[in-house]
Write a protein that holds these residues in place. Structure first.
Motif, mmCIF file in Angstrom:
data_model
loop_
_atom_site.group_PDB
_atom_site.id
_atom_site.type_symbol
_atom_site.label_atom_id
_atom_site.label_comp_id
_atom_site.label_asym_id
_atom_site.label_seq_id
_atom_site.Cartn_x
_atom_site.Cartn_y
_atom_site.Cartn_z
ATOM 1 N N VAL A 152 11.398 18.607 -47.202
ATOM 2 C CA VAL A 152 10.546 19.606 -46.556
ATOM 3 C C VAL A 152 11.325 20.181 -45.388
ATOM 4 N N THR A 153 11.550 21.496 -45.399
ATOM 5 C CA THR A 153 12.225 22.145 -44.277
ATOM 6 C C THR A 153 11.211 22.369 -43.164
ATOM 7 N N GLN A 154 11.615 22.049 -41.918
ATOM 8 C CA GLN A 154 10.695 22.122 -40.784
ATOM 9 C C GLN A 154 11.301 22.860 -39.595
ATOM 10 N N GLY A 155 12.091 23.883 -39.878
ATOM 11 C CA GLY A 155 12.620 24.730 -38.823
ATOM 12 C C GLY A 155 13.447 23.954 -37.815
ATOM 13 N N GLU A 156 13.062 24.041 -36.559
ATOM 14 C CA GLU A 156 13.808 23.402 -35.486
ATOM 15 C C GLU A 156 13.785 21.875 -35.584
ATOM 16 N N GLN A 157 12.839 21.347 -36.374
ATOM 17 C CA GLN A 157 12.781 19.888 -36.554
ATOM 18 C C GLN A 157 13.716 19.409 -37.668
ATOM 19 N N GLY A 158 14.305 20.329 -38.385
ATOM 20 C CA GLY A 158 15.266 19.959 -39.411
ATOM 21 C C GLY A 158 14.637 19.714 -40.768
ATOM 22 N N LEU A 159 15.223 18.802 -41.515
ATOM 23 C CA LEU A 159 14.828 18.520 -42.900
ATOM 24 C C LEU A 159 14.333 17.083 -43.020
ATOM 25 N N LEU A 160 13.132 16.927 -43.566
ATOM 26 C CA LEU A 160 12.596 15.613 -43.917
ATOM 27 C C LEU A 160 12.846 15.435 -45.410
ATOM 28 N N TRP A 161 13.541 14.349 -45.794
ATOM 29 C CA TRP A 161 13.950 14.283 -47.198
ATOM 30 C C TRP A 161 14.118 12.846 -47.688
ATOM 31 N N TYR A 162 14.218 12.715 -49.012
ATOM 32 C CA TYR A 162 14.478 11.418 -49.641
ATOM 33 C C TYR A 162 15.410 11.627 -50.831
ATOM 34 N N GLU A 163 15.995 10.544 -51.273
ATOM 35 C CA GLU A 163 16.798 10.551 -52.498
ATOM 36 C C GLU A 163 16.426 9.331 -53.320
ATOM 37 N N ASP A 164 16.062 9.556 -54.572
ATOM 38 C CA ASP A 164 15.666 8.477 -55.498
ATOM 39 C C ASP A 164 14.586 7.607 -54.865
ATOM 40 N N LYS A 165 14.798 6.301 -54.812
ATOM 41 C CA LYS A 165 13.775 5.398 -54.292
ATOM 42 C C LYS A 165 13.983 5.034 -52.818
ATOM 43 N N CYS A 166 14.949 5.689 -52.173
ATOM 44 C CA CYS A 166 15.253 5.383 -50.767
ATOM 45 C C CYS A 166 14.135 5.885 -49.850
ATOM 46 N N PRO A 167 14.002 5.282 -48.665
ATOM 47 C CA PRO A 167 12.980 5.727 -47.710
ATOM 48 C C PRO A 167 13.211 7.165 -47.256
ATOM 49 N N ILE A 168 12.156 7.801 -46.809
ATOM 50 C CA ILE A 168 12.244 9.157 -46.268
ATOM 51 C C ILE A 168 13.038 9.121 -44.958
ATOM 52 N N LYS A 169 13.904 10.111 -44.767
ATOM 53 C CA LYS A 169 14.654 10.196 -43.514
ATOM 54 C C LYS A 169 14.734 11.646 -43.060
ATOM 55 N N ARG A 170 15.242 11.833 -41.834
ATOM 56 C CA ARG A 170 15.307 13.175 -41.256
ATOM 57 C C ARG A 170 16.751 13.584 -40.998
ATOM 58 N N LEU A 171 17.065 14.828 -41.352
ATOM 59 C CA LEU A 171 18.327 15.447 -40.985
ATOM 60 C C LEU A 171 18.000 16.464 -39.897
ATOM 61 N N ALA A 172 18.478 16.198 -38.682
ATOM 62 C CA ALA A 172 18.143 17.063 -37.556
ATOM 63 C C ALA A 172 18.752 18.452 -37.713
ATOM 64 N N ALA A 173 18.089 19.449 -37.153
ATOM 65 C CA ALA A 173 18.623 20.807 -37.145
ATOM 66 C C ALA A 173 19.766 20.906 -36.141
ATOM 67 N N LEU A 174 20.584 21.947 -36.287
ATOM 68 C CA LEU A 174 21.632 22.216 -35.314
ATOM 69 C C LEU A 174 21.053 23.042 -34.159
ATOM 70 N N LYS A 175 21.557 22.795 -32.972
ATOM 71 C CA LYS A 175 21.066 23.479 -31.776
ATOM 72 C C LYS A 175 21.758 24.827 -31.613
ATOM 73 N N VAL A 176 21.088 25.877 -32.067
ATOM 74 C CA VAL A 176 21.589 27.238 -31.859
ATOM 75 C C VAL A 176 20.868 27.789 -30.622
#
Length: 297
Positions: free
Chosen positions: A201-225
């Protein structure tokens, strides 16, 4: 064919103005841009600009706007496969304060069946849910032949639920979650239950909330522009999709987190420019963005 993208095509007119006139008022814009538009369409141009030109199946009319669109596609060596409509679609976009107001004029009354294409050599399919029958047909076909399938879930569309049964990677918007009546986390679990291998799920300034296969959900932070560098956020999500598909095509065995980091850089680059064509990144642009803008975590 290296990849196939399917979606509604637009000509985008993007303009900067302090006011939107009403009635008999007039206003003069500070700047404007005219370019291609559409979710999967913009993603296809991003992929091509980065170095891998996909085929594009999209709405096309017999008018001067479609001829303009074909000229744009030819510039990036993108083969066009037409889903015939009577009139080209237009978007009028007004970015302001990190948001954007949009008026769309869309013709999605298709006059003929979508074309049957030879998928020999195809490594990935990316769809945005527009031209729904074509999206479902090719998603099923790609699943049958082991070709990666990707969905831009900007909104819940007429056959989204069925389409998800044939999708490997689904990156959706917060609007998509709202339309399902679910939180972002619950939406990801819904995608996982549908068999989607990589969901986000893309969340703008909050970055990306995501998962792969059976792994737990994690967050990829956005870059500070810096805020004063943000000019036009329209198409940033489409750029994200096009960039991760490119990353997969360039390195099919690479980690999805790395693919998404490259896509994050592409979006951070795009929001600094007016209009979709001006915002297209090169590989060098992505390197510069990752060096110059830290993650917000």
């Amino acid at each position: 064919m290296k990849a196939l993208f399917i979606g509604q095509s637009y000509i985008d007119v993007t303009f900067l103005s302090e006011i939107m006139p009403e009635g008999d008022e007039k206003a003069i814009a500070q700047d404007y841009a005219v370019s291609f538009g559409g979710n999967a369409v913009t993603a296809a141009f991003v992929c091509a600009k980065l170095g891998i030109a996909p085929d594009l199946l999209c709405s096309m009319a017999d008018d001067w706007l479609s001829r303009m669109f074909r000229d744009m596609a030819a510039k990036y060596s993108i083969p066009i496969h037409s889903c015939k409509v009577k009139e080209s679609s237009l978007s009028f976009i007004m970015p302001k304060d990190g948001k954007r107001a949009i008026v769309r004029c869309r013709d999605n009354d298709f006059l003929h069946p979508f074309p049957e294409l030879n998928l020999a050599g195809c490594q990935a399919l990316h769809v945005d849910g527009h031209i729904p029958h074509a999206a479902l047909h090719y998603a099923k076909l790609c699943r049958k032949h082991g070709i990666l399938t990707s969905l831009d879930g900007g909104a819940v569309r007429e056959n989204t639920e069925e389409l998800l049964d044939y999708i490997d990677v689904a990156i959706v918007s917060e609007l998509f979650c709202e339309q399902l009546g679910k939180s972002p986390e619950d939406t990801l679990e819904y995608l996982r239950a549908k068999g989607v291998k990589v969901g986000g799920v893309t969340q703008g300034e909050q970055g990306l909330l995501w998962y792969e296969d059976k792994c737990p959900i994690k967050r990829l932070a956005a870059l500070k522009v810096p805020g004063d560098r943000v000019l036009d956020t329209n198409g940033a999500g489409d750029t994200f999709h096009g960039a991760y598909v490119y990353a997969y095509l360039a390195d099919p065995k690479g980690a999805w987190e790395d693919h998404f980091k490259l896509a994050r850089a592409a979006s951070a680059h795009a929001i600094q420019f007016l209009g979709n064509e001006a915002s297209l990144p090169t590989v060098l642009d992505l390197d510069n963005v990752q060096k110059n803008f830290p993650a917000s975590d």
